[in-house]
Design a protein around this motif. Structure first.
Motif, short mmCIF file in Angstrom:
data_model
loop_
_atom_site.label_atom_id
_atom_site.label_comp_id
_atom_site.label_asym_id
_atom_site.label_seq_id
_atom_site.Cartn_x
_atom_site.Cartn_y
_atom_site.Cartn_z
N HIS A 127 0.82 -1.21 0.00
CA HIS A 127 0.00 0.00 0.00
C HIS A 127 0.86 1.26 0.00
O HIS A 127 0.44 2.30 -0.54
CB HIS A 127 -0.94 -0.01 1.21
N TYR A 128 2.04 1.19 0.59
CA TYR A 128 2.94 2.35 0.56
C TYR A 128 3.37 2.67 -0.87
O TYR A 128 3.32 3.82 -1.31
CB TYR A 128 4.16 2.08 1.43
N SER A 129 3.79 1.63 -1.61
CA SER A 129 4.20 1.85 -3.00
C SER A 129 3.02 2.28 -3.87
O SER A 129 3.18 3.09 -4.80
CB SER A 129 4.84 0.58 -3.56
N GLN A 130 1.84 1.78 -3.55
CA GLN A 130 0.64 2.12 -4.33
C GLN A 130 0.19 3.56 -4.05
O GLN A 130 -0.09 4.33 -4.98
CB GLN A 130 -0.49 1.14 -4.01
N THR A 131 0.13 3.92 -2.77
CA THR A 131 -0.35 5.25 -2.39
C THR A 131 0.59 6.36 -2.84
O THR A 131 0.15 7.45 -3.24
CB THR A 131 -0.54 5.32 -0.86
N SER A 132 1.89 6.08 -2.81
CA SER A 132 2.86 7.11 -3.19
C SER A 132 2.81 7.44 -4.68
O SER A 132 3.32 8.47 -5.11
CB SER A 132 4.27 6.66 -2.81
N SER A 133 2.18 6.56 -5.49
CA SER A 133 2.10 6.81 -6.93
C SER A 133 0.69 7.19 -7.39
O SER A 133 0.42 7.22 -8.59
CB SER A 133 2.56 5.56 -7.69
N LEU A 134 -0.21 7.48 -6.45
CA LEU A 134 -1.58 7.83 -6.81
C LEU A 134 -1.67 9.29 -7.26
O LEU A 134 -0.96 10.16 -6.77
CB LEU A 134 -2.52 7.61 -5.61
N SER A 135 -2.59 9.51 -8.18
CA SER A 135 -2.93 10.87 -8.60
C SER A 135 -4.35 11.15 -8.12
O SER A 135 -5.29 10.45 -8.53
CB SER A 135 -2.85 11.01 -10.13
N CYS A 136 -4.51 12.13 -7.25
CA CYS A 136 -5.80 12.34 -6.57
C CYS A 136 -6.40 13.70 -6.94
O CYS A 136 -5.67 14.65 -7.26
CB CYS A 136 -5.62 12.26 -5.06
#
Length: 222
Positions: A127-136
């Motif tokens: 989830h850390y790697s996923q959240t750090s690459s999110l565009s919100c």
């Protein structure tokens, strides 16, 4: 010669009287050391649970695997068993069933805590790697995030009640990193606790107390 022999016998008898009995109220090293391990487990369990609830305060839509308060609660119970183990009077060779049961329970719970901590590390790392690459982007009171804004069929993540999307990319990512570090420390402490119980059961701890005799040396096993 007779007086000398009588004196040696009196000295030997005095040493035997002063030597501690096997069933004395000395606690074994394997029963005292878990006090420190249990204390660390308690502190880490509380820290993991507190961080998990702080994560849940960001958005109530976060999944259970994303807020691992359950890992901290389990470690809290493991530490309680460790404190109980410390309070039990040590008996050599586990002469009491209560001592054996508590030691076995503590060993099993430490292994379970180790496995759970490793699972949390895996979830938090993903989830850390996923959240750090999110565009919100902000949509009313929610925060809608995607992995790739240019991909029309990219997976969308909706964080309800997040308010500011900067919290998702910043604070939530920091919390995931903190969970990784806390659970790594938690896994190491559980591994140490399980190793101590295994070593106390199948190997020998010595207190370092040497009781000398005229012909042989006896070590007090603890």
């Amino acid at each position: 010669m007779g007086q000398k022999g009588s004196s040696e016998k009196k000295q030997a008898k005095k040493r035997r009287d002063e030597s501690p009995e096997p069933g004395h109220n000395n606690k074994c090293r394997g029963c005292c050391f878990p006090l420190l391990v249990a204390l660390l487990q308690l502190l880490l369990g509380v820290a993991v649970t507190a961080v998990a609830f702080l994560m849940l305060a960001i958005s109530p839509s976060l999944l259970t695997r994303e807020t691992p308060h359950w890992a901290g609660i389990i470690l809290f119970f493991v530490s309680i068993v460790g404190f109980i183990l410390y309070c039990i009077t040590y008996m050599p060779d586990e002469r009491t069933s209560l001592q054996f049961i508590v030691k076995l329970l503590y060993f099993i719970l430490c292994v379970i805590g180790l496995v759970i901590s490793v699972l949390v590390i895996a979830f938090a790392g993903y989830h850390y790697s996923q959240t750090s690459s999110l565009s919100c982007e902000q949509v009313e009171g929610d925060c809608v995030c995607t992995l790739d804004q240019d991909d029309p069929i990219a997976r969308t993540f909706v964080y309800e009640g997040a308010g500011d999307c900067e919290v998702i990319n910043g604070t939530l990512t920091l919390y995931f990193l903190l969970q990784i570090m806390l659970n790594l420390a938690q896994a190491l402490v559980c591994a140490v606790g399980a190793f101590i119980m295994w070593k106390d059961r199948y190997q020998v701890f010595f207190a370092g107390l040497q009781i000398s005799a005229p012909s042989t040396q006896h070590w007090q096993k603890v």
